[in-house]
Write an enzyme that holds these catalytic residues in place. Structure first.
Site, mmCIF file in Angstrom:
data_model
loop_
_atom_site.group_PDB
_atom_site.id
_atom_site.type_symbol
_atom_site.label_atom_id
_atom_site.label_comp_id
_atom_site.label_asym_id
_atom_site.label_seq_id
_atom_site.Cartn_x
_atom_site.Cartn_y
_atom_site.Cartn_z
ATOM 1 C CB SER A 273 -56.594 30.516 5.548
ATOM 2 O OG SER A 273 -55.798 31.628 5.233
ATOM 3 C CG ASP B 67 -53.458 30.443 7.571
ATOM 4 O OD1 ASP B 67 -54.096 29.394 7.412
ATOM 5 O OD2 ASP B 67 -53.474 31.375 6.745
#
Length: 303
Positions: free
Chosen positions: A49, A163
């Site tokens: 991320s 993610d």
């Protein structure tokens, strides 16, 4: 020169692990600055991320450009980078912000970067981690930052990716074979710190800001409220969809991070409180970068 003297003069080598957490990841920049200023040699980076963005750009030798840009943007700039997806698996496509970063940094092949780098994403169908250690840097970053509901999933080689923090918020595993002196992990899910200071700071900020200068986070809340049931005003529903989704992700990632870190503990863990700032408070770069520097200094002075 003894081995100990050589290590001291050249600096200890580091495998750096940068965790997920939205704008709470801005301290990653401060951590890197502290390590560089104190003669640590970062020999490999693993991130997911926001950690994949900052770690990847640093590994490409372009962190100064990213930091300068991060320090310059405000709430209006951030809002202008959001491109609505209109129901394709997320509220925003994410193309505009990635294109902006490519214009700023330039895309490179991961295997050609001076520092070995791994970005971690998650395959939503197989429920497994996907590691990017070759190919386009910004394909890897786009996959790794695909926060569910917020950004649309990223399709890569017939895989639907989201993610990486969903499965591994502090991705140490890609560094386990490294031959470095230290593994340093930056965990953005640290225990909340006292909110008394932050509350008074927020109050003073809200008094000085005009109605048109609402925080980026408040703007996201307002947008997502369109999807809520306006008729439900019970006490049990005081939190809107944004708060529930955000808190749920934080809770889940915090629990997973604890398990992962217990299974494979780093030599040094730098913790950033999960209430240090909001997930989308990217306009607070200056103070968050300084926070990372201070947290790194504190953690490393103890070791």
């Amino acid at each position: 020169m003894t081995k100990e003297e050589k290590t001291k003069s050249e600096g200890r080598t580091v495998s750096l692990v940068l965790g997920s957490g939205g704008a709470r990841g801005l301290p990653h920049i401060g951590v890197i600055k502290y390590l560089e200023e104190n003669n640590f040699q970062i020999k490999s980076i693993s991130g997911c991320s926001i950690g994949s963005l900052i770690g990847g750009v640093y590994a490409a030798g372009k962190l100064d450009e990213l930091e300068k840009w991060m320090r310059s943007i405000d709430k209006v700039d951030m809002a202008s980078l959001l491109d609505l997806s209109w129901g394709n698996g997320g509220v925003f496509k994410g193309d505009k912000i990635i294109d902006t970063l490519i214009d700023l940094i330039g895309d490179v092949q991961i295997e050609e970067m001076p520092i070995p780098f791994t970005a971690v994403a998650a395959n939503i169908e197989t429920e497994k981690e996907v590691w990017f250690n070759s190919g386009s840097l910004f394909d890897a970053i786009r996959a790794s930052v695909s926060l569910p509901l917020f950004f649309t999933p990223f399709e890569h080689q017939s895989e639907l990716l989201i993610d990486g923090g969903i499965l591994n918020p502090v991705p140490i595993s890609p560094t386990t074979e490294d031959e470095t002196d230290l593994t340093i992990a930056v965990n953005l899910g640290g225990a909340p710190e006292s909110e008394s200071e932050s509350e008074s700071e927020n109050e003073s900020e809200s008094e000085s800001e005009s109605e048109s200068d609402l925080s980026f986070q408040d703007g996201i809340k307002k947008f997502l409220k369109r999807f809520q049931n306006d008729e439900d005003t019970s006490e049990s529903k005081k939190w809107g969809m944004y708060e529930v989704a955000n808190k749920s992700l934080d809770t889940m990632q915090g629990a997973i991070a604890r398990y992962k870190l217990a299974e494979c503990p780093p030599d040094i863990e730098i913790k950033i409180a999960r209430n240090a700032c909001g997930t989308y408070d990217f306009d607070r770069a200056k103070e968050m970068i300084q926070l990372g520097y201070e947290k790194a200094e504190s953690a490393l002075r103890q070791n």
